[in-house]
Design a protein around this motif. Structure first.
Motif, mmCIF file in Angstrom:
data_model
loop_
_atom_site.group_PDB
_atom_site.id
_atom_site.type_symbol
_atom_site.label_atom_id
_atom_site.label_comp_id
_atom_site.label_asym_id
_atom_site.label_seq_id
_atom_site.Cartn_x
_atom_site.Cartn_y
_atom_site.Cartn_z
ATOM 1 N N VAL A 76 0.839 -1.203 0.000
ATOM 2 C CA VAL A 76 0.000 0.000 0.000
ATOM 3 C C VAL A 76 0.874 1.252 0.000
ATOM 4 O O VAL A 76 0.647 2.189 -0.776
ATOM 5 C CB VAL A 76 -0.957 -0.006 1.222
ATOM 6 C CG1 VAL A 76 -1.660 1.335 1.373
ATOM 7 C CG2 VAL A 76 -1.968 -1.130 1.100
ATOM 8 N N THR A 77 1.900 1.263 0.850
ATOM 9 C CA THR A 77 2.797 2.408 0.912
ATOM 10 C C THR A 77 3.582 2.546 -0.380
ATOM 11 O O THR A 77 3.732 3.654 -0.914
ATOM 12 C CB THR A 77 3.749 2.277 2.120
ATOM 13 O OG1 THR A 77 2.966 2.165 3.308
ATOM 14 C CG2 THR A 77 4.675 3.470 2.229
ATOM 15 N N LEU A 78 4.078 1.452 -0.916
ATOM 16 C CA LEU A 78 4.826 1.500 -2.170
ATOM 17 C C LEU A 78 3.940 1.961 -3.318
ATOM 18 O O LEU A 78 4.363 2.764 -4.156
ATOM 19 C CB LEU A 78 5.450 0.138 -2.488
ATOM 20 C CG LEU A 78 6.272 0.077 -3.771
ATOM 21 C CD1 LEU A 78 7.454 1.046 -3.724
ATOM 22 C CD2 LEU A 78 6.756 -1.345 -4.028
ATOM 23 N N SER A 79 2.713 1.492 -3.356
ATOM 24 C CA SER A 79 1.787 1.912 -4.409
ATOM 25 C C SER A 79 1.541 3.416 -4.351
ATOM 26 O O SER A 79 1.524 4.093 -5.392
ATOM 27 C CB SER A 79 0.463 1.155 -4.261
ATOM 28 O OG SER A 79 -0.443 1.546 -5.261
ATOM 29 N N ALA A 80 1.383 3.961 -3.155
ATOM 30 C CA ALA A 80 1.199 5.412 -3.007
ATOM 31 C C ALA A 80 2.437 6.156 -3.488
ATOM 32 O O ALA A 80 2.332 7.186 -4.168
ATOM 33 C CB ALA A 80 0.890 5.745 -1.544
ATOM 34 N N ALA A 81 3.618 5.643 -3.161
ATOM 35 C CA ALA A 81 4.858 6.277 -3.616
ATOM 36 C C ALA A 81 4.957 6.239 -5.138
ATOM 37 O O ALA A 81 5.391 7.210 -5.761
ATOM 38 C CB ALA A 81 6.063 5.596 -2.975
ATOM 39 N N PHE A 82 4.559 5.124 -5.747
ATOM 40 C CA PHE A 82 4.578 5.047 -7.212
ATOM 41 C C PHE A 82 3.617 6.059 -7.826
ATOM 42 O O PHE A 82 3.921 6.645 -8.870
ATOM 43 C CB PHE A 82 4.241 3.641 -7.705
ATOM 44 C CG PHE A 82 5.435 2.748 -7.858
ATOM 45 C CD1 PHE A 82 6.526 3.130 -8.640
ATOM 46 C CD2 PHE A 82 5.481 1.519 -7.235
ATOM 47 C CE1 PHE A 82 7.634 2.314 -8.793
ATOM 48 C CE2 PHE A 82 6.587 0.691 -7.373
ATOM 49 C CZ PHE A 82 7.658 1.081 -8.147
ATOM 50 N N GLU A 83 2.482 6.292 -7.206
ATOM 51 C CA GLU A 83 1.535 7.294 -7.724
ATOM 52 C C GLU A 83 2.157 8.688 -7.708
ATOM 53 O O GLU A 83 2.022 9.443 -8.668
ATOM 54 C CB GLU A 83 0.227 7.274 -6.931
ATOM 55 C CG GLU A 83 -0.653 6.092 -7.244
ATOM 56 C CD GLU A 83 -1.051 6.023 -8.712
ATOM 57 O OE1 GLU A 83 -1.498 7.047 -9.274
ATOM 58 O OE2 GLU A 83 -0.914 4.946 -9.311
ATOM 59 N N VAL A 84 2.836 9.022 -6.627
ATOM 60 C CA VAL A 84 3.502 10.324 -6.543
ATOM 61 C C VAL A 84 4.600 10.412 -7.599
ATOM 62 O O VAL A 84 4.723 11.412 -8.316
ATOM 63 C CB VAL A 84 4.066 10.562 -5.124
ATOM 64 C CG1 VAL A 84 4.952 11.798 -5.083
ATOM 65 C CG2 VAL A 84 2.919 10.683 -4.119
ATOM 66 N N CYS A 85 5.393 9.360 -7.733
ATOM 67 C CA CYS A 85 6.478 9.361 -8.728
ATOM 68 C C CYS A 85 5.932 9.401 -10.150
ATOM 69 O O CYS A 85 6.549 9.993 -11.037
ATOM 70 C CB CYS A 85 7.381 8.140 -8.523
ATOM 71 S SG CYS A 85 8.438 8.298 -7.068
ATOM 72 N N LYS A 86 4.784 8.797 -10.367
ATOM 73 C CA LYS A 86 4.144 8.836 -11.695
ATOM 74 C C LYS A 86 3.811 10.279 -12.071
ATOM 75 O O LYS A 86 4.047 10.708 -13.202
ATOM 76 C CB LYS A 86 2.880 7.972 -11.669
ATOM 77 C CG LYS A 86 2.112 7.935 -12.956
ATOM 78 C CD LYS A 86 0.882 7.041 -12.784
ATOM 79 C CE LYS A 86 -0.045 7.126 -13.954
ATOM 80 N NZ LYS A 86 -1.255 6.308 -13.750
ATOM 81 N N TRP A 87 3.268 11.026 -11.108
ATOM 82 C CA TRP A 87 2.966 12.431 -11.380
ATOM 83 C C TRP A 87 4.249 13.197 -11.685
ATOM 84 O O TRP A 87 4.301 13.992 -12.628
ATOM 85 C CB TRP A 87 2.226 13.054 -10.193
ATOM 86 C CG TRP A 87 1.839 14.470 -10.479
ATOM 87 C CD1 TRP A 87 0.746 14.905 -11.161
ATOM 88 C CD2 TRP A 87 2.584 15.645 -10.128
ATOM 89 N NE1 TRP A 87 0.749 16.283 -11.242
ATOM 90 C CE2 TRP A 87 1.875 16.760 -10.616
ATOM 91 C CE3 TRP A 87 3.780 15.867 -9.443
ATOM 92 C CZ2 TRP A 87 2.307 18.065 -10.443
ATOM 93 C CZ3 TRP A 87 4.213 17.175 -9.271
ATOM 94 C CH2 TRP A 87 3.472 18.255 -9.773
ATOM 95 N N HIS A 88 5.293 12.958 -10.900
ATOM 96 C CA HIS A 88 6.559 13.654 -11.146
ATOM 97 C C HIS A 88 7.174 13.233 -12.485
ATOM 98 O O HIS A 88 7.826 14.049 -13.142
ATOM 99 C CB HIS A 88 7.537 13.412 -9.992
ATOM 100 C CG HIS A 88 7.202 14.193 -8.772
ATOM 101 N ND1 HIS A 88 7.426 15.556 -8.674
ATOM 102 C CD2 HIS A 88 6.638 13.825 -7.593
ATOM 103 C CE1 HIS A 88 7.025 15.980 -7.491
ATOM 104 N NE2 HIS A 88 6.540 14.956 -6.817
#
Length: 188
Positions: free
Chosen positions: A146-158
């Motif tokens: 769950v935490t990694l998925s949230a981090a990937f979402e932020v990195c996707k935006w960046h």
């Protein structure tokens, strides 16, 4: 992450720097290590309204920041071994799947083809971000999916910001500045 930093720079000096050093900043891997953001200006739309500002949880957040920073200084002074965090099995599987999808997007015609220097760092940036969040919330625990998925979402935006700002056909910086200046002139 040994070091995490936030760098803010005004658009004009940044554009001047890019004009002179674009290939060098991208090619040597310096700029691709950052997670860029260049949102449109909110100038003229940042209104304050009467009412209490909700600060629920702020004291707990500040205390946790203090605790983490104090712990970091404590370990550094005692020459303790660095903490190494690992993925849960589900997070490891997610990391591999997303890392492979990123690799595929670097192929000709892929969404990250024009920014391979940045794309090659996205999965590791997400892992570092997830480790920071996991540690902040739960201490030295396995990094959850769950935490990694949230981090990937932020990195996707960046990643979309990096493409918008620095890809071979990126033309957004100067036209956006022109549009902002034009909007300001029209509002007068």
């Amino acid at each position: 992450a040994l070091t995490t930093m936030n760098v803010m720079i005004q658009p004009k000096p940044f554009c001047d720097l890019l004009k002179d050093k674009h290939d060098q900043l991208i090619g040597n891997g310096f700029l691709p290590r950052f997670l860029p953001a260049y949102p449109l200006s909110q100038r003229g739309r940042r209104f304050i309204f009467d009412g209490a500002i909700n600060s629920d949880g702020l004291d707990a957040f500040n205390q946790r920041v203090y605790d983490v920073l104090s712990e970091s200084c404590y370990f550094r002074n005692l020459d303790k071994k660095k903490i190494t965090m690992s993925f849960s099995p589900q997070a490891r599987s997610l990391w591999i799947d997303v890392r492979n999808a990123i690799e595929a997007s670097m192929a000709p015609g892929g969404g990250l083809f024009s920014v391979p220097e940045f794309a090659g760092r996205v999965a590791n940036n997400a892992a570092r971000m997830a480790a920071n969040w996991q540690y902040f919330q739960h201490g030295n625990a396995e990094i959850s999916a769950v935490t990694l998925s949230a981090a990937f979402e932020v990195c996707k935006w960046h990643a979309s910001e990096f493409v918008r700002m620095f890809s071979d056909d990126a033309q957004m910086l100067e036209p956006e500045h022109d549009a902002i200046r034009l909007e300001g002139h029209l509002r007068r």
